[in-house]
Motif scaffolding. Structure first.
Motif, PDB file in Angstrom:
ATOM      1  N   THR C 242      48.777  36.326  47.879  1.00 20.84           N
ATOM      2  CA  THR C 242      48.811  37.719  47.443  1.00 20.84           C
ATOM      3  C   THR C 242      49.748  37.795  46.108  1.00 20.84           C
ATOM      4  O   THR C 242      50.978  37.294  46.345  1.00 20.84           O
ATOM      5  CB  THR C 242      49.500  38.564  48.557  1.00 20.84           C
ATOM      6  N   THR C 244      51.203  40.036  43.112  1.00 20.34           N
ATOM      7  CA  THR C 244      51.656  41.237  42.545  1.00 20.34           C
ATOM      8  C   THR C 244      52.102  41.141  41.182  1.00 20.34           C
ATOM      9  O   THR C 244      53.024  40.311  40.768  1.00 20.34           O
ATOM     10  CB  THR C 244      52.812  41.722  43.425  1.00 20.34           C
ATOM     11  N   THR C 279      39.907  43.261  50.145  1.00 21.67           N
ATOM     12  CA  THR C 279      40.992  42.091  49.892  1.00 21.67           C
ATOM     13  C   THR C 279      40.299  40.711  50.628  1.00 21.67           C
ATOM     14  O   THR C 279      39.525  40.716  51.636  1.00 21.67           O
ATOM     15  CB  THR C 279      42.031  42.360  50.956  1.00 21.67           C
ATOM     16  N   ASN C 296      43.236  45.240  43.382  1.00 26.74           N
ATOM     17  CA  ASN C 296      43.615  46.685  43.403  1.00 26.74           C
ATOM     18  C   ASN C 296      44.637  47.029  42.338  1.00 26.74           C
ATOM     19  O   ASN C 296      45.555  46.310  42.140  1.00 26.74           O
ATOM     20  CB  ASN C 296      44.269  47.002  44.786  1.00 26.74           C
ATOM     21  N   VAL C 297      44.241  48.175  41.803  1.00 25.75           N
ATOM     22  CA  VAL C 297      45.254  48.658  40.528  1.00 25.75           C
ATOM     23  C   VAL C 297      45.705  49.850  41.113  1.00 25.75           C
ATOM     24  O   VAL C 297      45.199  50.658  41.517  1.00 25.75           O
ATOM     25  CB  VAL C 297      44.336  48.612  39.424  1.00 25.75           C
ATOM     26  N   GLN C 298      46.977  50.116  40.890  1.00 23.66           N
ATOM     27  CA  GLN C 298      47.517  51.266  40.947  1.00 23.66           C
ATOM     28  C   GLN C 298      48.772  51.789  39.865  1.00 23.66           C
ATOM     29  O   GLN C 298      49.565  50.815  39.923  1.00 23.66           O
ATOM     30  CB  GLN C 298      48.176  51.633  42.317  1.00 23.66           C
ATOM     31  N   HIS C 301      50.442  48.457  38.079  1.00 21.19           N
ATOM     32  CA  HIS C 301      50.655  47.330  39.054  1.00 21.19           C
ATOM     33  C   HIS C 301      49.055  47.027  39.445  1.00 21.19           C
ATOM     34  O   HIS C 301      48.529  47.852  39.990  1.00 21.19           O
ATOM     35  CB  HIS C 301      51.536  47.427  40.096  1.00 21.19           C
ATOM     36  N   VAL C 302      49.016  45.707  39.680  1.00 18.58           N
ATOM     37  CA  VAL C 302      47.642  44.968  40.276  1.00 18.58           C
ATOM     38  C   VAL C 302      48.175  44.274  41.185  1.00 18.58           C
ATOM     39  O   VAL C 302      49.177  43.490  41.380  1.00 18.58           O
ATOM     40  CB  VAL C 302      46.910  44.477  39.067  1.00 18.58           C
ATOM     41  N   ILE C 303      47.421  44.262  42.330  1.00 22.53           N
ATOM     42  CA  ILE C 303      47.579  43.158  43.430  1.00 22.53           C
ATOM     43  C   ILE C 303      46.406  42.348  43.600  1.00 22.53           C
ATOM     44  O   ILE C 303      45.197  43.034  43.921  1.00 22.53           O
ATOM     45  CB  ILE C 303      47.885  44.036  44.715  1.00 22.53           C
ATOM     46  N   THR C 305      44.218  39.390  45.905  1.00 23.94           N
ATOM     47  CA  THR C 305      44.289  38.562  46.857  1.00 23.94           C
ATOM     48  C   THR C 305      43.327  37.373  46.729  1.00 23.94           C
ATOM     49  O   THR C 305      42.006  37.627  46.003  1.00 23.94           O
ATOM     50  CB  THR C 305      44.134  39.330  48.128  1.00 23.94           C
TER      51      THR C 305
END
Lengths: 337, 337, 337, 337
Positions: C242, C244, C279, C296-298, C301-303, C305
């Motif tokens: 994971t 970040t 994910t 996922n983007v918010q 930031h991007v996360i 997996t």
């Protein structure tokens, strides 16, 4: 290429069947079907079974027009509930399809059996009579001629493959009923939400003591009474059966070994692997099409251990063995290497 | 002896609460309750939670007469859904009960929060305002005076206990948001049948990325933004949080250690165990009331590991700590040896 | 048919390699080798890895005459310890073999690296210089020409496959170091008896915080600093990473998606499966050659997996991808269906 | 307060014993000991068993001066290897200590037994003769008088507690030997590094078929032959025994129930919980001192299921029951709430 349709393709067994058909050089996937009102209808199979993603992304089609599916299929695999198989199989058979049924609907002769153990009156005595029990290592000749093959369940496969060589050779004293203790992974209960299958509730335990449907199936096909106690284990896949039986007077350890070797060292019997006096280990068979069998003798008793993957040799790969036998393909086509 | 009632006693947290109250020298179980239409109503709690058999066989009573329960209770533990807690807590509070709510209904100030993250409009602004956040190691003074304690959830407890000492001491550069990765056991999802919780479907994976309700709860109580990514793990109990944060310029490893020790080596803080530069291990905290915290510093970064049992320090044992604080009992009464 | 020898064939990776070579239509197993004084010498590989029984029962030969093995091999797979690979690779290379090394001995340029992180002085600067890093999706051109391929480890594969598309497209603000949290199954520690691997001692925990060798390997090949925290999980196979990271100013979610698709929807890139904003789930990749990546983007930031089977895409199947690339076979030969 | 020393305190059983003594209102921990050359000597017990951290941080002292330890102890718990217990017990006994031995060294009368099954010649016939078998529910009178109690192992406890009521009431036809299939968690093998215990190698399998030492222990104390097949399961703690036996002619299901209730509903027998025709579930007993027993009768057969925590009722909590009985404390002191 034989067109092959899978009915009930949303479950764990259905996904395994799809992967095998996809891999088979002489079969092609004609369609994947679920019941009309399934919540999974029209989803890609890989949405439910992520391991298939990119390899098999076909949709799970609602089974609305059985006749059309029959028309388009040479082979039909039924991974459906007993009652559904009972109703559907005759339709596909009448259309000339080869049918390989993974439910219990055609496994045991005599419609009384279904009233007693399955809670429904069997309506297709002729097909029940014609059905061949798909224990691949023991019924190959009949399977090769059959239009309807009733593929055995997971517990009966593990149990019978271990006991049949000794019974066939007359080595057991069956007045003392063989005791079969077997532990199954949770996938044996199917793909569904339930408290019993809930992660935090799963725990090693016996269930269905004296009442499980597989006890009479095993007894019927072995031709002898047994005591069968199934257990749920805290793992996803696999079955280990530990069987304790009494030997007939004067039976030597060598005689047991000879019976095992006579049964399973012939051509075409490679799906059974003999371990001698080692014990079968779940890990060695999970994700394989093999049944591992070990045996130990002391005095008048023999203890057999038998391990399979419940979704493969206990369901889908045995069905594929039957397809291979029926159509003259090499026995383990699409199942190894 | 204080009469203690547990509402929502059928779940995993409820069972743990029942065991603790049973063990507590100054509390007695006044009653176990489930919702009126629960399928578990009138069953013995030990029928659902076999480990209690012979110790606590009380029935799960349907909660039909809230006023009567309030009348009979000094302390009420709410292990209920957010909306249920929101509705019930004011009733018990009006009757003078101490209320310890394990749901999210009173954890964060500001009713906008509930509209946005919980999907309902909060109706009890006064109680929301009066509620004390039950992070036992940090709010003991307020808890000791509170009538309503909102016990923190599992992820926020593990996360805040690790981060608060460093934030309190001003050691972090929070312009770079701390990154919290946490893995929870399946019991965190509650006792219910669902595909997500189904044994064969559980697999290590992240979920609720950027959208989990615990992110704003953590941020609100820390007073700083964080990135929180929860994961589901293939185990029943426990949470491990691994937290990566940037240190303020010039902060030494020793300063981090000092901040940790200042926070948790005081009397009353024994539920937190400091590991220095060892990392927290899930196995050491499962079935205990402890939070283990380790830390490592390199250059400008600190990595914290924090482990708790999600059902205990992440829910029930923290509630019991709050009860102990509120009523002047020794902090870990009923929680250790 | 290319003669293929596996050195270090007793381990989990060795067994996977053997199965793949056995299955490959253009390779044949020339020999399986273990170190001269291995306790497993002369055992059948299937005695250690029961799943191979009946399929691959070749002996694990003691490696006594390296020159003879080199002479008999077109391809050599080294599943050996770093130091052993360091010593053996040049011998096989000098004999003209293609060498695919699964150890860390040739992965990072600069011999200082080995002194610092591996504790030995590298003696083969020329081969270290010539070695091609076998990250199959990113170095195919060089791999196709290489005589020595240094196959990446499990954590670096999962991490780099997720991050490289974003770095290549310039989408990250790397002043804020990407945070990689990864959990590996126990098989990552190899096939050996140790307290750490002992069933009752395994528990979710971080280890090697700030000090794991894979951190500099990842940083070197990404060309940017990262914070990498490995964890041990309570499962046999698989890695979930994971990640970040901070996006460069103005980067949109769509830009992230485009970068991913640009990288992995080309021909030859089928071993990476893109999940969009879903994910990655460990279960979907275990026992497969695939790397599943979700994002996922918010805000800024991007996360990410990223999930692989540590023994396959993290070791053996990536080695096989490299063999396929090097020899002009289809990319996933012997790896799918 | 009775001074209590634990010899062999580094193992899983030792840690459980330490926790119980710590919790017991009438015992105090006099010392924790390991063998002189143990690698764990002088470490805190909580360094090995992290769950004890902050509660029991006493050092594991090397056992150099047995006489001094004997002098300082009222009670000695031996959680040591068979040979070590055999040598140490007489020394502590001679000094007047009460000795509770958790090894097999004094469990079965007749020194031939030790030559045959344990591989050593027993040197202490007098103590072997004087030793009382610590099956708490069946030997309380003798335990109350004993200076040396040989606490039964895990498999024999689960097996005997289920079978003894039926044998005592004469309900079984023992010409047909009862078949005991039991599955143990990995902790039964002790705290040590081995390939067998290695996480990736653990898999459900039978072992010690016809040859396990517990078979003669069970037979000797039941006074009848049995067939006992132990299995290793993929879990840390617990034993489930499934026992199939033939009933004597004319025995009714009610008679079986009466025998069970006669045995276990007396005062002092609360550690056994009767489930009637439900089956025992591992999860309900793990981390408890209880033995759960269920039974089902059909025709001439009975199937019993019996579950315990192997480290507790199968070792340490049964030892504590014996201490309680011997010293007149309430039977489950330190074992429940």
């Amino acid at each position: 290429m034989l067109n092959t349709s899978i009915i009930g393709a949303s479950g764990y067994t259905g996904a395994e069947l799809a992967a095998m058909v996809h891999k088979h050089p002489h079969l092609q996937l004609a369609g994947l079907y679920v019941s009309e009102n399934s919540l999974d209808a029209n989803k890609a199979i890989s949405e439910l079974h992520g391991q298939l993603r990119g390899q098999i992304d076909l949709p799970l089609q609602p089974l609305t027009d059985v006749a059309a599916v029959a028309q388009a299929s040479d082979i039909v695999l039924l991974a459906t509930a007993h009652e559904v198989s009972h109703d559907l199989a005759p339709v596909f058979l009448a259309a000339g399809c080869q049918v390989f049924d993974l439910s219990g609907a055609f496994r045991v002769k005599g419609d009384d059996f279904y009233t007693q153990y399955y809670g429904f009156a069997h309506q297709h005595a002729n097909w029940l009579d014609a059905a061949v029990y798909g224990l691949a290592e023991w019924n190959a000749e009949a399977i090769a001629q059959a239009q309807l093959v009733a593929v055995p369940g997971c517990y009966p496969t593990a149990s019978q493959l271990a006991l049949k060589p000794l019974l066939a050779a007359g080595l057991l004293d069956t007045l003392q009923w063989p005791v079969i203790n077997a532990v199954s992974g949770v996938s044996g209960a199917g793909r569904k939400a339930s408290m019993t299958n809930s992660f935090c509730e799963v725990s090693l335990m016996a269930y269905g003591v004296f009442t499980h449907r597989h006890q009479p199936e095993i007894s019927a096909h072995l031709g002898t009474d047994v005591i069968f106690t199934p257990h749920l284990g805290n793992f996803k896949r696999g079955i280990l059966a530990t069987i304790t039986a009494k030997l007939a007077p004067g039976v030597s350890p060598e005689a047991v070994t000879e019976a095992m070797e006579a049964a399973y060292t012939q051509p075409g019997q490679q799906a059974v692997r003999l371990l001698g006096n080692h014990t079968a280990r779940l890990q060695d068979v999970v994700n394989t099409c093999f049944c591992d069998i070990g045996w130990n003798v002391q005095g008048q008793h023999v203890i057999l251990t038998s391990a399979i993957d419940n979704l493969l040799k206990g369901a889908s790969s045995q069905a594929m063995q039957c397809i291979n036998i029926r159509n003259g393909f090499a026995p383990l086509t699409a199942l190894v290497g």
